[in-house]
Design a protein around this motif. Sequence first.
Motif, PDB file in Angstrom:
ATOM      1  N   THR A 159       0.831  -1.207   0.000  1.00 14.77           N
ATOM      2  CA  THR A 159       0.000   0.000   0.000  1.00 14.77           C
ATOM      3  C   THR A 159       0.863   1.254   0.000  1.00 14.77           C
ATOM      4  OG1 THR A 159      -1.721  -1.195   1.223  1.00 14.77           O
ATOM      5  CG2 THR A 159      -1.830   1.213   1.226  1.00 14.77           C
ATOM      6  N   ALA A 160       1.926   1.223   0.810  1.00 15.77           N
ATOM      7  CA  ALA A 160       2.830   2.378   0.860  1.00 15.77           C
ATOM      8  C   ALA A 160       3.510   2.601  -0.491  1.00 15.77           C
ATOM      9  CB  ALA A 160       3.874   2.173   1.955  1.00 15.77           C
ATOM     10  N   GLN A 161       3.869   1.507  -1.176  1.00 15.47           N
ATOM     11  CA  GLN A 161       4.491   1.635  -2.492  1.00 15.47           C
ATOM     12  C   GLN A 161       3.525   2.252  -3.498  1.00 15.47           C
ATOM     13  OE1 GLN A 161       5.747  -2.382  -3.311  1.00 15.47           O
ATOM     14  NE2 GLN A 161       7.706  -2.138  -2.262  1.00 15.47           N
ATOM     15  N   LEU A 162       2.251   1.805  -3.454  1.00 15.08           N
ATOM     16  CA  LEU A 162       1.250   2.377  -4.356  1.00 15.08           C
ATOM     17  C   LEU A 162       1.035   3.860  -4.056  1.00 15.08           C
ATOM     18  CD1 LEU A 162      -1.371  -0.531  -4.419  1.00 15.08           C
ATOM     19  CD2 LEU A 162       0.286   0.069  -6.194  1.00 15.08           C
ATOM     20  N   GLN A 163       0.966   4.186  -2.766  1.00 18.25           N
ATOM     21  CA  GLN A 163       0.800   5.589  -2.394  1.00 18.25           C
ATOM     22  C   GLN A 163       1.999   6.416  -2.831  1.00 18.25           C
ATOM     23  OE1 GLN A 163       0.115   5.474   1.820  1.00 18.25           O
ATOM     24  NE2 GLN A 163      -2.051   4.929   1.620  1.00 18.25           N
ATOM     25  N   SER A 164       3.194   5.831  -2.681  1.00 16.53           N
ATOM     26  CA  SER A 164       4.399   6.541  -3.104  1.00 16.53           C
ATOM     27  C   SER A 164       4.394   6.778  -4.609  1.00 16.53           C
ATOM     28  CB  SER A 164       5.639   5.739  -2.697  1.00 16.53           C
ATOM     29  OG  SER A 164       6.818   6.372  -3.139  1.00 16.53           O
TER      30      SER A 164
END
Length: 236
Positions: A133-138
């Motif tokens: 999720t953090a990668q997608l948000q990034s």
Amino acid sequence: MVGGHESFGAWSLKKAPALTWSEGDNWVSEDVELPVDGVFVYKYVVTDAQDAGKPVAWQKGNNQVLVLSASDAPLLIVQDDWIGDPAKSYTSAEDGSDKMLSEQRLVQRIGDADAALHQSRLDVMDLKVEVKTAQLQSAALREEARLSSNVRLKLKQQLSAEKKRSEVLEQQVFEWKNKFKTLGPGKEKKDKKDEKDSGATKKNAAAAAAKAPPTPPTPPKAPPAPKPASSEEKSR
């Protein structure tokens, strides 16, 4: 009694704690300090009376395993059998309560470890989801930053173009002002001169009209002369 922990001598017979004989043919050691929440391996051995580092006989069976938890503090009584029978190896509180086989404590500890491992795996899965999720948000933030950068660049270009147009208009206004300054005074003088000449002409015309004698009245026109008779009329 010798074992892997330093309190058991770290498998060195000369450093291991000694046991003393008591009534009932029981051999008892002094209190051994061990860290809580750990698993410790040890074994009983008979050493030479003259040389403590020389073993004479080892306890039969497998090594003894002691499992400790925080609830065992401050003191836990451990009782083992010389022949190494697991059914005769147990632990209890100082007053003799909470008696439990050492083997059962080990099984319980393994079950707790399995449960902790399972929970750790679940936590790892949750962390993987959070990382994804953090990668997608990034990635979304990077794309937004890229678009924002393009928008800022376009706005900067538009502002630059507007600034250039404003400078051109200011230059045109400045040129028109200079042109009006150049043409303004001459035109004003010419208008005043024309107005002055027109006034002088009107004055001269009025003066001439005043000096000239009055115009006599125009006499009436004479009637037209009669036409002579034609030859035909004369013969009649």
